[in-house]
Design a protein around this motif. Structure first.
Motif, short mmCIF file in Angstrom:
data_model
loop_
_atom_site.label_atom_id
_atom_site.label_comp_id
_atom_site.label_asym_id
_atom_site.label_seq_id
_atom_site.Cartn_x
_atom_site.Cartn_y
_atom_site.Cartn_z
N PHE A 238 48.98 86.03 83.22
CA PHE A 238 48.49 86.50 81.93
C PHE A 238 49.65 86.64 80.93
N GLN A 239 50.71 87.33 81.37
CA GLN A 239 51.82 87.58 80.45
C GLN A 239 52.55 86.29 80.10
N ALA A 240 52.72 85.40 81.06
CA ALA A 240 53.42 84.14 80.78
C ALA A 240 52.63 83.28 79.80
N LEU B 265 41.56 98.39 87.31
CA LEU B 265 42.05 99.42 86.37
C LEU B 265 43.57 99.38 86.25
N LYS B 266 44.23 99.15 87.38
CA LYS B 266 45.69 99.04 87.34
C LYS B 266 46.11 97.81 86.55
N MET B 267 45.39 96.72 86.70
CA MET B 267 45.69 95.53 85.93
C MET B 267 45.52 95.82 84.44
N GLY B 268 44.48 96.59 84.11
CA GLY B 268 44.28 96.98 82.72
C GLY B 268 45.44 97.80 82.20
N GLN B 269 46.01 98.66 83.05
CA GLN B 269 47.17 99.46 82.64
C GLN B 269 48.39 98.56 82.44
N TYR B 270 48.61 97.62 83.35
CA TYR B 270 49.74 96.70 83.20
C TYR B 270 49.64 95.87 81.92
N LEU C 63 57.36 93.64 85.31
CA LEU C 63 56.27 93.45 84.35
C LEU C 63 56.64 94.01 82.99
N ASP C 64 56.30 93.26 81.96
CA ASP C 64 56.61 93.63 80.58
C ASP C 64 55.67 94.72 80.10
N THR C 65 56.21 95.73 79.40
CA THR C 65 55.37 96.79 78.82
C THR C 65 54.88 96.42 77.42
N ARG C 66 55.12 95.22 76.99
CA ARG C 66 54.76 94.78 75.64
C ARG C 66 53.25 94.94 75.37
N ASP C 67 52.94 95.39 74.18
CA ASP C 67 51.55 95.53 73.74
C ASP C 67 51.46 95.07 72.29
#
Length: 769
Positions: free
Chosen positions: A240-242, A559-564, A72-76
Motif C-alpha cells: 500500500f505505502q509503496a 484494525l491494526k492495518m488501519g492504524q498503520y 513502516l512510514d507514519t506519513r498521513d
C-alpha cells in the motif's frame, strides 16, 4: 565509528544516545549515523529507547517497536477514505474475494485469500476509474458546471491510498468472514439438510459482528501498542505505502514488486497444473520404486506428502509458492524457531503413535480426519444420529463407538495442550504488559508513533462496539430459536461467553507472534458436555465460540492495518461492518458451488478436509462421555487442557531465576506454538514443510540479520508480490481448468503429472490400487 572486530570491541556505553545496543556478531558494525537514527524515532518516553541492533547503519527489525519506528512510514496525507468509489469497488470485489475463499476452503492446504490479490485488482480498476470517468475539473467554466458536484462525487480525482485501503478491507472482510459457512456445508454434505437463507445470513452476521464488538472493546490491548504487529499483514501494508507514496526508494520497490508478481504469475501455472510434481520432489520416494511393498508403505508414510493425507513429507522440497506463501517471510524468527521444534516433534510423534499401534492406529490410515469403525471401515454416522441429528442409543449399541486415527487423536490432544499453555503463558509472562496497555490507553500515553499519528481523528466510541455486540447477540438468538441448529438458547449464551473469554488470549498470541492457537477442540469439548448426543448443536456451539475467536483475530488485524495506514477509526468501523454484512450474504450464495468443487476429482481427492474435520469433531464430542470420559479411549485429550499448564508454569519459575540458558532466552520459548506445530502434519499436504523452513531461514536469519537494509525495504513487498502473482493465476486456473465453473480439464499425464498413484511417486498404502 564504533565497531567490533576480532581484536577490538568498543563498549556499548560509549555509543551515542542509544539506551542499549546488543553485542554484535563478528564482522558487524554500528555506523556513526546512529545519532540520527535515534532522533528519527522521535519518541519522548525513555522506555521506548529499547534494544536496537544496527548493522551497516541499518536497524535490524526484531521487535514490534522496531516495526513501528523503522519499517513502516507514519506519513498521513489526509486524503479521503470513504467515498462512493471506494464503497463500490469494495462491494464488487467482496464477491470475488468470497468466491476465491470458498475455492481454497476445499483444497488440501488451507490458504486464506490474500489481501494482496484483492488490492491489486482494486488498484487497477480504481486507477482506471480515476483516469477514464469524467472529473469535476472537466466541466469547470463550461455550461455543464452545475454537474461538477455530481462528477466529483462519482470521481473525486486520483485514486489515493485511503480509498484503496477501504475498498480492499471491505473485500477482504467479506472474503475472510466465511468460516461459519462450513457448518452449513457439513449439514448439507453429512446430514442432507439445506440451511435456510435467514439462518445462514443471520448466523454468519452474528458470529462476525460479535467478534468485531469484542475487538473494539479490546483495542487498547490488541491493536494500539507497538508489539501488536500482526506480522502477516506487513507485506500488504508495505505494498500500500509503496504504491501511493512517491519517492525514489518506492520506485525501486514498485519495480521489484511488479517484476516478482509477473514472474510468479507466469510460473505458478507450472507447479499447479502442468508439473505438479514440483509441489513435492522427494529423492527418497524417487529412488525406492522397487523396494518391497511393506517398505514402500513405511516410506510413503514418512516421506510422501504431495497428495492430501499421503504422508509426513520429510525431506520433500516444494516449488509451489501458492502453498509456501509469504508467511515465512513475515513471521518473526522467535515464532518460526519454536515452530521448527514442534515440527521435529511431529515427525517423531506421528510415526511413533502409528507404528506402536497406540489408539489401535494400525487399523486405520496413518493420516485421516474421517471417523472409522473398529474394523477399519468408515463409520456410519447417519445410522447412529439419523435425520433428527440426535443420538439413537439402540443404533449406537449395535454399530459401536466411532474411532479416531492416531494422528487425529494426537492433533486433538496437542490443541488442548496449546490452549492450556497459551492461557498460562499470557497470565504468567504477559500480564504486566496487559496492565500497562490499558493504563496507557486510559491516560493517553501510548508511545506507539502510529497511534500518536491517529490522534488527529475522532475515535469510534466504545458504545458503538457495545451496540454491535447487542445486535449480534439478538441475531444469533433468532437463529437459535427459529433455525435448524438444535442448540438450546442457554447453550448459545454459554458459547458466546466462552468465546469472549478466550478471544483476548488467542489474539495476544496472534498479534505478537503471527499465529494463533486452534481453540476448536476446547469449544467442542464444552459443547459435548452440555449437549451430549447432538452433533449439529455441537457445530453451532463451536461457531459461536471458536469462530468468534477466529473472526476477532482477523478483524483486529484489519484494525491494526488501519492504524498503520491512518484510516480514520469511524471509517474503519463502517468499513468492517459493511464487509461483514456482505460476507454473510455472499458466502451463503456461494454454497451451491460447493457441490461442483467437491464433485471434481481433479481439484483434490482430499477436498473438503476442513468440512470433514469439523464433522468428525462434532460427532465424537457429542459422544464425549463414552469417548472422552474416565475409562474412555481418549480420556487423555480433555486432560491435556490441564496438562498443558504445568510446563509453562515450570518455565516461568525457571525464567525468574535464569533469564537465559546459554544463547536462549527462556521467555522466547513459546510452548503453545511448539504444541500446536507438533501436530502440524496430521492432515493435508505436507511436502511444503522443508521449503517453508528454508524460506524462513533465508529471510529471518540471513537477510534480517546480515542485510537489514535490503530486508527493511524489500522483504515484505517481495512476499506480497509472490503471493499476489500465485493467487491471481490460481484464481484463473480454478475457473479455467480446475472445475470451479463446471467440468475439470486435467493436464495430460506425463512424468511430472502421473496419471496413477501419488504425484511424488511415493506409491505405498494402496496408491496404485
Amino acid at each position: 565509528m564504533a565497531y567490533r572486530e576480532k581484536d577490538a570491541i568498543v563498549p556499548a556505553s560509549e555509543l551515542p544516545t542509544l539506551g542499549h545496543v546488543d553485542v554484535l556478531n563478528e564482522g558487524e558494525y554500528v555506523d556513526e549515523k546512529v545519532g540520527s537514527l535515534s532522533s528519527r524515532d522521535s519518541l519522548d518516553d525513555a522506555t521506548d529507547r529499547d534494544e536496537v541492533v544496527l548493522v551497516k547503519g541499518e536497524p535490524v527489525i526484531t521487535t514490534g517497536r522496531d516495526v513501528s519506528r523503522f519499517l513502516l512510514d507514519t506519513r498521513d496525507d489526509g486524503d479521503p477514505a470513504l467515498t462512493f468509489r471506494s464503497a463500490v469497488l469494495g462491494t464488487v470485489f467482496a464477491g470475488l474475494g468470497a468466491a476465491l475463499c470458498q475455492i481454497y476452503l476445499f483444497k488440501p492446504i488451507q490458504v486464506g485469500v490474500s489481501t494482496v490479490f484483492l488490492l491489486l485488482l482494486i488498484y487497477s480498476v480504481g486507477t482506471a476509474w480515476a483516469a477514464i470517468l469524467p472529473r469535476a475539473t472537466w466541466v469547470e467554466g463550461t455550461r455543464f458546471a452545475r454537474l461538477a458536484p455530481i462528477l466529483h462525487f462519482i470521481n473525486p480525482g486520483d485514486f489515493h491510498l485511503k480509498e484503496h485501503v477501504v475498498a480492499s478491507l471491505v473485500a477482504s472482510t467479506a472474503a475472510g468472514g466465511s468460516s461459519a459457512v462450513m457448518n452449513f456445508a457439513v449439514q448439507r454434505l453429512y446430514y442432507d439438510t439445506n440451511v435456510h437463507a435467514t439462518t445462514a445470513v443471520l448466523a454468519t452476521f452474528s458470529t462476525a459482528c460479535f467478534g468485531y464488538g469484542l475487538v473494539g472493546l479490546l483495542r487498547p490491548l490488541t491493536v494500539y501498542p507497538s508489539e501488536m504487529v500482526y506480522w502477516a499483514n506487513l507485506p500488504t501494508v508495505s505494498i500500500f505505502q509503496a504504491m501511493h507514496f512517491d519517492s525514489t526508494a518506492n520506485h525501486k520497490r514498485i519495480k521489484l514488486f511488479w517484476t516478482a508478481f509477473s514472474g510468479m504469475f507466469l510460473y505458478e501455472v507450472i507447479p499447479s497444473y502442468i508439473f505438479p510434481l514440483l509441489n513435492g520432489i522427494n529423492i527418497i520416494c524417487l529412488t525406492t520404486q522397487r523396494a518391497p511393498a511393506k517398505a514402500v508403505d513405511v516410506i510413503t508414510n514418512l516421506f510422501g506428502g504431495t497428495d492430501g493425507n499421503e504422508g509426513l513429507g520429510m525431506f520433500a522440497l516444494s516449488f509451489d509458492w501458492q502453498y509456501i506463501t509469504s508467511l515465512p517471510l513475515s513471521f518473526p524468527l522467535v515464532q518460526q524457531a519454536n515452530s521448527w521444534v514442534g515440527i521435529i516433534i511431529c515427525y517423531v510423534a506421528l510415526m511413533g503413535i502409528y507404528y506402536s499401534n497406540l489408539w489401535n492406529s494400525l487399523a486405520f490410515p496413518m493420516l485421516s480426519t474421517s471417523l472409522f469403525s473398529s474394523n477399519g471401515s468408515l463409520y456410519d454416522q447417519l445410522a447412529v444420529f439419523g435425520n433428527t441429528f440426535q443420538l439413537n442409543q439402540t443404533a449406537l449399541n449395535e454399530i459401536g463407538l466411532p474411532a479416531l486415527t492416531g494422528s487425529n487423536a494426537w492433533s486433538s490432544l496437542t490443541q488442548n495442550l496449546a490452549i492450556g499453555g497459551l492461557i498460562a503463558h499470557c497470565v504468567l509472562f504477559w500480564s504486566p504488559y496487559v496492565v500497562a496497555s490499558f493504563k496507557q490507553a486510559r491516560t493517553g500515553t501510548q508511545p506507539d508513533p502510529h497511534w500518536k499519528a491517529m490522534q488527529r481523528y475522532n475515535e469510534a466510541p466504545w458504545y458503538w462496539y457495545a451496540c454491535l455486540l447487542v445486535l449480534a447477540f439478538v441475531a444469533g438468538l433468532i437463529v437459535v430459536l427459529r433455525g435448524e441448529t438444535t442448540l438450546p438458547w442457554w447453550a448459545y449464551i454459554l458459547a458466546l461467553a466462552l468465546g469472549a473469554v478466550v478471544t483476548p488470549f488467542s489474539t495476544l498470541l496472534y498479534a505478537r507472534m503471527g499465529n494463533g492457537i486452534a481453540t476448536n477442540q476446547l469449544m467442542k469439548m464444552v459443547a459435548g458436555a452440555v449437549n451430549p448426543g447432538r452433533p449439529v448443536a455441537n457445530l453451532y456451539f463451536s461457531m459461536w465460540s471458536h469462530d468468534v475467536v477466529a473472526t476477532s483475530i482477523n478483524l483486529a488485524g484489519d484494525l491494526k492495518m488501519g492504524q498503520y495506514l491512518k484510516i480514520p477509526p469511524r471509517v474503519m468501523f463502517l468499513t468492517q461492518v459493511w464487509g461483514t454484512i456482505l460476507g454473510a450474504i455472499i458466502n451463503y450464495g456461494m454454497l451451491p458451488i460447493f457441490s461442483i468443487i467437491l464433485a471434481s476429482s481433479y481439484i483434490d481427492s482430499a477436498s473438503g478436509q476442513s468440512v470433514q474435520t469439523l464433522n468428525s469433531a462434532a460427532v465424537t464430542w457429542s459422544l464425549a462421555k463414552e469417548l472422552y470420559g474416565p475409562g474412555g479411549p481418549y480420556f487423555i485429550i480433555p486432560m491435556a487442557l490441564l496438562i498443558g499448564i504445568a510446563p509453562t508454569l515450570l518455565q516461568w519459575l525457571i525464567a525468574k531465576r535464569w533469564q537465559k540458558i546459554g544463547p536462549i532466552k527462556v521467555h522466547d520459548i513459546m510452548l503453545p506454538i511448539i504444541y500446536s506445530y507438533s501436530a502440524n502434519m496430521s492432515v493435508g499436504t505436507n511436502s511444503t514443510v522443508v521449503s517453508t523452513i528454508i524460506v524462513g531461514i533465508v529471510s529471518q536469519v540471513w537477510l534480517r540479520r546480515y542485510h537489514p537494509g535490503w530486508y527493511k525495504k524489500y522483504n515484505y513487498i517481495l512476499g506480497g508480490a509472490l503471493d499476489g502473482g500465485a493467487q491471481v493465476m490460481i484464481f484463473i486456473l480454478s475457473f479455467a481448468v480446475f472445475g470451479a465453473s463446471g467440468a475439470a480439464r486435467p493436464f495430460p499425464a506425463w512424468a511430472g503429472n502421473p496419471a496413477t498413484g501419488n504425484v511424488d511417486y511415493c506409491n505405498g498404502n494402496g496408491a496404485l490400487d
